[in-house]
Design an enzyme around this catalytic site. Structure first.
Site, PDB file in Angstrom:
ATOM      1  N   CYS A  72     -28.421 -19.784  85.853  1.00 39.76           N
ATOM      2  CA  CYS A  72     -29.647 -20.052  86.619  1.00 39.76           C
ATOM      3  C   CYS A  72     -29.925 -21.537  86.813  1.00 39.76           C
ATOM      4  O   CYS A  72     -30.051 -22.012  87.941  1.00 39.76           O
ATOM      5  CB  CYS A  72     -30.836 -19.398  85.922  1.00 39.76           C
ATOM      6  SG  CYS A  72     -30.752 -17.594  85.833  1.00 39.76           S
TER       7      CYS A  72
ATOM      8  N   HIS B 281     -36.656 -22.931  87.408  1.00 38.12           N
ATOM      9  CA  HIS B 281     -36.001 -23.270  86.141  1.00 38.12           C
ATOM     10  C   HIS B 281     -35.970 -24.780  85.885  1.00 38.12           C
ATOM     11  O   HIS B 281     -35.066 -25.287  85.206  1.00 38.12           O
ATOM     12  CB  HIS B 281     -34.577 -22.704  86.100  1.00 38.12           C
ATOM     13  CG  HIS B 281     -34.221 -22.058  84.802  1.00 38.12           C
ATOM     14  ND1 HIS B 281     -34.339 -22.684  83.594  1.00 38.12           N
ATOM     15  CD2 HIS B 281     -33.738 -20.831  84.528  1.00 38.12           C
ATOM     16  CE1 HIS B 281     -33.947 -21.875  82.624  1.00 38.12           C
ATOM     17  NE2 HIS B 281     -33.591 -20.739  83.166  1.00 38.12           N
TER      18      HIS B 281
END
Length: 501
Positions: free
Chosen positions: A53, A103
């Site tokens: 991610c 993120h």
């Protein structure tokens, strides 16, 4: 049509291209995404440059590979001085907005976005830092098989809460933009966390697949060293997984993709209602894929097709004719693409590792190359990938090389690295790798980064904490109806379409 179009990125987390019906035979029910694929430019061989991610998203944002930015894993900080797509477009006159997951780690939680509508679903600190020096230890935040063991229908999850909030905030922002009309085009990124594990979807999406045959993994378990490490990282040796659980996990994954499709449909409906649709380029992408049990592997963290190949659609029918592009492209190409789509003339402040996709959009011609790097969980040395034409080459100093011809072998069953017929190709690829990467230098940089982040993370978790998690700005004194506002003027401005000026 304005020279600077609005740009909307719709991003799904862990959505694997090989499981989508417009790429391969699949039971996934995705009417909205399928329509966008039919009407838009569909990239058949789009890849994540780093199938995890954080690094994938930093590559997307910066247009640079992890070895250049130092964004090696899910607990790395993208430095505040790193130019991102939002910085470039903001300087170019765009209103930049982010909703959902990105993120970001560290104190800079905006990275060029003027507005961030929601917090992130994952922590912004260094707590998830891997440790290559202690590979055998499995921290509690590593992937486990619990997602597979508990797969199935539900009524509510953390991820449903998060994604519905992000979609609501995005739709509301689109109405705000059209009501305020500050004269700037917008650049909005909406990033959902579905269909990322855990494999749980709402009952209504689970029932869409009632009576539908859910395909089981086609490719048997592989025993190469990296596959063995990934099974250790995910704790696959700790549980026995049944066929029923595998089938439920895959059904829930398909259900979660249908959830994503529904959410994107709502946003596109709002684009229509606001009259912004024709002036907006919509880009659909993922950050990486999911193995879903193929090769005996789950989740991502490798360069096989399930984990690394992603959806990529550019939908702007009034600008670009529908077509399918077979050339290899990747997330790192999006920064130069957006710069060109926005008509910006300023040179990038740092070297970009990607190439604009605009030639592909305009006439179907363009580059055919993907460079990948992976330094996260599951490796103990940098892993790299070169994808060019039908060929995929995967190399890490600790493992045997992997070479596949995907035109002949789409399931990557036959490693040709030791084939006598490919000796010249292998020699050329190894020579290219030696020029592109200094593995000893990158390894030392990764180890140093991990060591520093563990120390800083432990220190910041001691005593009084000052979290970096993004707190969305909200001033209730300026919302809805307040005594300092002219009520009739307020109601007139809030109404869309406007009934009086």
């Amino acid at each position: 049509m304005p020279s600077k179009p609005n740009i909307l990125i719709l991003m799904a987390d862990q959505m694997s291209a090989p499981f989508l019906p417009f790429y391969a035979e699949s039971p996934a029910q995705l009417p909205t995404l399928s329509r966008l694929a039919d009407e838009g430019v569909l990239f058949n061989a789009a890849y994540s440059n780093s199938p995890l991610c954080g690094p994938a998203r930093y590559t997307l944002q910066a247009g640079q590979l992890p070895s250049r930015t130092g964004a090696y894993d899910n607990a790395c900080e993208l430095t505040a001085m790193t130019p991102t797509m939002a910085h470039y477009l903001r300087l170019g006159g765009y209103r930049t907005v982010l909703a959902g997951k990105m993120h970001f780690v560290g104190p800079d939680q905006l990275h060029g976005f003027e507005e961030r509508l929601t917090t992130d679903i994952y922590p912004a600190d260094f707590g998830w830092t891997p440790d290559w020096t202690d590979f055998d230890h499995r921290p509690s935040w590593y992937h486990s098989m619990d997602s597979v063991l508990t797969a199935g229908p539900t009524r509510r999850t953390n991820q449903i809460d998060f994604d519905e909030e992000a979609v609501f905030a995005t739709r509301r922002k689109l109405y705000d933009i059209v009501r305020e009309d500050d004269g700037r085009p917008f650049f909005i990124t909406l990033s959902l966390t579905h269909p990322h594990d855990p494999y749980a979807c709402h009952e209504s999406h689970w029932q869409r697949y009632d009576g539908v045959e859910i395909p089981m993994p086609r490719v048997p378990d592989q025993s190469d060293p990296h596959a063995q490490r990934l099974r250790h990282v995910c704790g696959q040796h700790l549980d026995t997984i049944t066929d029923a659980q595998i089938r439920d996990a895959r059904r829930a994954y398909f259900g979660s993709m249908s959830f994503v499709d529904d959410q994107f449909a709502r946003v596109l409906e709002t684009l229509e209602e606001t009259g912004l649709r024709d002036d907006t380029i919509v880009i659909v992408c993922g950050d990486h894929g999911d193995m879903l049990g193929e090769r005996g592997l789950w989740y991502k963290m490798n360069f096989h097709e399930g984990a690394a190949r992603i959806p990529l659609i550019v939908h702007a029918p009034k600008r670009y004719a529908p077509r399918k592009i077979d050339a290899c492209v990747s997330l790192v190409d999006l920064v130069p693409t957006l710069i060109e789509l926005a008509g910006l003339t300023a040179e990038p402040a740092t070297p970009l590792d990607g190439t604009s996709l605009v030639p592909h959009l305009e006439n179907g011609s363009g580059h055919d190359e993907v460079i990948g790097e992976y330094m996260g969980e599951g490796v103990v040395a940098p892993m790299v990938m070169i994808r060019r034409g039908p060929w995929k080459f995967i190399h890490t100093p600790t493992d045997p090389d992997l070479l596949y011809n995907l035109a002949d072998d789409p399931d990557e069953l036959h490693n040709l690295a030791e084939s006598a017929d490919q000796s010249e190709r292998m020699a050329a690829l190894k020579a290219e790798v030696a020029v592109r990467w200094n593995f000893a230098e990158i390894t030392q940089a990764v180890l140093a980064s991990q060591s520093c982040r563990r120390l800083v993370g432990d220190a910041n978790a001691t005593g009084l904490r000052s979290p970096w998690d993004y707190q969305p700005r909200r001033d209730a004194t300026q919302e809805y109806v307040r005594p300092h506002m002219d009520l009739e003027d307020l109601e007139a401005k809030a109404r869309y379409p406007r009934v009086r000026s």
